[in-house]
Write a protein that holds these residues in place. Structure first.
Motif, PDB file in Angstrom:
ATOM      1  N   ALA A   1       6.565  -4.084  -1.987  1.00  0.00           N
ATOM      2  CA  ALA A   1       6.581  -2.662  -2.325  1.00  0.00           C
ATOM      3  C   ALA A   1       7.039  -2.441  -3.764  1.00  0.00           C
ATOM      4  O   ALA A   1       6.456  -1.637  -4.509  1.00  0.00           O
ATOM      5  N   VAL A   2       8.084  -3.159  -4.177  1.00  0.00           N
ATOM      6  CA  VAL A   2       8.623  -2.973  -5.534  1.00  0.00           C
ATOM      7  C   VAL A   2       7.605  -3.408  -6.588  1.00  0.00           C
ATOM      8  O   VAL A   2       7.336  -2.694  -7.559  1.00  0.00           O
ATOM      9  N   MET A   3       7.027  -4.599  -6.413  1.00  0.00           N
ATOM     10  CA  MET A   3       6.072  -5.093  -7.410  1.00  0.00           C
ATOM     11  C   MET A   3       4.829  -4.217  -7.478  1.00  0.00           C
ATOM     12  O   MET A   3       4.330  -3.919  -8.566  1.00  0.00           O
TER      13      MET A   3
ATOM     14  N   ALA B   1       0.828  -1.209   0.000  1.00  0.00           N
ATOM     15  CA  ALA B   1       0.000   0.000   0.000  1.00  0.00           C
ATOM     16  C   ALA B   1       0.860   1.255   0.000  1.00  0.00           C
ATOM     17  O   ALA B   1       0.562   2.234  -0.693  1.00  0.00           O
ATOM     18  N   ALA B   2       1.959   1.233   0.770  1.00  0.00           N
ATOM     19  CA  ALA B   2       2.854   2.394   0.798  1.00  0.00           C
ATOM     20  C   ALA B   2       3.527   2.603  -0.554  1.00  0.00           C
ATOM     21  O   ALA B   2       3.679   3.742  -1.020  1.00  0.00           O
TER      22      ALA B   2
ATOM     23  N   SER C   1       9.743 -10.321   1.637  1.00  0.00           N
ATOM     24  CA  SER C   1       8.351 -10.023   1.316  1.00  0.00           C
ATOM     25  C   SER C   1       8.064  -8.530   1.407  1.00  0.00           C
ATOM     26  O   SER C   1       7.351  -7.967   0.573  1.00  0.00           O
ATOM     27  N   VAL C   2       8.632  -7.863   2.416  1.00  0.00           N
ATOM     28  CA  VAL C   2       8.419  -6.422   2.576  1.00  0.00           C
ATOM     29  C   VAL C   2       8.958  -5.665   1.369  1.00  0.00           C
ATOM     30  O   VAL C   2       8.288  -4.792   0.800  1.00  0.00           O
TER      31      VAL C   2
ATOM     32  N   VAL D   1       5.751  -1.079  -9.372  1.00  0.00           N
ATOM     33  CA  VAL D   1       5.877  -1.326 -10.826  1.00  0.00           C
ATOM     34  C   VAL D   1       4.504  -1.507 -11.467  1.00  0.00           C
ATOM     35  O   VAL D   1       4.220  -0.941 -12.524  1.00  0.00           O
ATOM     36  N   PHE D   2       3.638  -2.290 -10.840  1.00  0.00           N
ATOM     37  CA  PHE D   2       2.297  -2.491 -11.386  1.00  0.00           C
ATOM     38  C   PHE D   2       1.538  -1.165 -11.463  1.00  0.00           C
ATOM     39  O   PHE D   2       0.865  -0.881 -12.455  1.00  0.00           O
ATOM     40  N   TRP D   3       1.648  -0.361 -10.409  1.00  0.00           N
ATOM     41  CA  TRP D   3       0.951   0.925 -10.390  1.00  0.00           C
ATOM     42  C   TRP D   3       1.494   1.863 -11.460  1.00  0.00           C
ATOM     43  O   TRP D   3       0.743   2.554 -12.137  1.00  0.00           O
TER      44      TRP D   3
END
Length: 400
Positions: free
Chosen positions: A172-174, A122-123, A167-168, A177-179
């Protein structure tokens, strides 16, 4: 931002994706509490508090259309950092003796570390790059500190903790990138829609200009040309009546508002024979004798009747101006729900092999724009058959 825009759809999708990610972690937490601490109050209190905050975070985001950065930071600081640290401290760490039940058994609260992934996702979506990177570093530090306090030994993080740390970061990275990709696609879609709307408006304006040019060519220009050539008496009652109708048309054209016409009126079916007869009377006002016959004509949509009548009017204008004869013959018949109209004269004729627009009699423009183009626009077709000295036949068919 317009409702239903590409950018808004991208935002909705990312809120849904990160919300489902959070829901998966909450489900894992529910199962863990139910299996390992179903009779204890503290684990359920922690789970209920995080569930309520998550519902508020995403409910508020959906109501606003996007995340509120203040609540995303609250999610990072409370759900991702404060709660895991407090639970780790209250458990008593490696030495036990904490005031939470379970002592050093982290299994009751291990699901809290899973939340770091959905919090960082979310961040990564809602915050700018630098704040998002800061949030991820806070989450990493919290996860590592809590793990070393509860499990230890210091400096030797286990594979489970390494998985949480990964996982953290990866979440965040994925998510980022998707956004980025979805926002880019949504923006391009909105820009393409704007270009399409602009182009469609330009085409509509051009089509309107062409329609007015055709109408002026077939009515006002034809009348003025005939009067200027001295073929009719300008003071004759029929000529004056036609001039009055065309003056009224010009007045409406100048004063017309830009509001679109009613689509219901355009789609209504009308008697095509009345429209053709109006074109015949208009030609007769300028001295052309027209022998007309109508048989079994069906009602047709108003645009079709208007286009057929305008094409007939141009065909009769060509007879009057170029055929060298004062008489024309019109036949209109209906068959199978369609209409066939033929305009014939026994005048001078012309060579159809001459390229359109290059005819010496000046009829090329009228044939191309006022007859062929009009019939094509309504799904019909037109054919012209002529030869020098053999007269001319113009056949109009709808539908093609």
């Amino acid at each position: 931002m317009r409702v239903g825009s590409g950018l808004q759809r991208a935002q909705r999708f990312m809120m849904l994706a990160t919300g489902l990610y959070r829901a998966s972690h909450l489900t894992a937490g529910f199962v863990a509490v139910l299996r390992r601490a179903s009779g204890e109050v503290a684990p359920w209190a922690v789970f209920g508090g995080i569930l309520a905050f998550s519902v508020w975070l995403y409910g508020n985001a959906y109501a606003r259309g996007w995340f509120d950065r203040r609540w995303v930071w609250a999610d990072v600081l409370v759900t991702g950092c404060a709660v895991p640290l407090l639970v780790a401290l209250a458990s008593g760490g490696r030495t036990g003796g904490g005031w939470l039940p379970g002592g050093a058994d982290v299994a009751q609260y291990g699901w809290l570390f899973l939340l770091g992934g959905s919090v960082s996702a979310a961040a990564g979506v809602a915050l700018a790059p630098r704040p998002a990177a800061g949030a991820v570093l806070l989450l990493l530090g919290t996860t590592l500190a809590a793990y070393l306090w509860v499990i230890g030994p210091p400096g030797a993080p286990g594979s489970a903790n390494v998985g949480h740390l990964n996982s953290v970061v990866s979440s965040a990275v994925m998510a980022r990138v998707f956004w980025w990709y979805l926002r880019r696609q949504g923006t391009q879609l909105d820009e393409a829609k704007e270009r399409a709307l602009t182009a469609e408006a330009a085409r509509a304006r051009q089509a309107e200009r062409i329609a007015h040019h055709r109408a002026l060519h077939d009515t006002v220009l034809a009348t003025l040309t005939t009067i200027a050539a001295g073929r009719v008496d300008a003071n004759a009652a029929q000529v004056r009546e036609r001039c009055a109708r065309e003056a009224a048309y010009l007045r409406r054209l100048i004063q017309r508002e830009d509001a679109p016409e009613s689509t219901g009126a355009e789609a209504a079916e009308v008697a095509v024979g009345a429209a053709l007869e109006e074109a015949v009377r208009s030609a007769e006002c300028l001295g052309l004798k027209v022998t007309a016959q109508y048989h079994a004509l069906p009602p047709v949509p108003r645009p079709v009747a208007t286009a057929l009548a305008a094409a007939v009017s141009e065909a009769l204008n060509n007879v009057r101006c170029h055929a060298g004869t004062g008489e024309a013959f019109l036949t209109a018949v209906g068959a199978g729900g369609g209409v066939s109209v033929t305009v014939v004269d026994r005048g001078a004729g012309f060579d159809p092999a001459v390229p359109v627009g290059a005819a010496s009699d000046g009829s090329g423009t009228g044939l191309r724009r006022s007859i062929h183009a009009r019939l094509a626009e309504i799904g019909g077709r037109s054919e012209v058959d002529s030869a020098p000295g053999e007269g001319t036949s113009v056949e109009l068919r709808w539908p093609a």
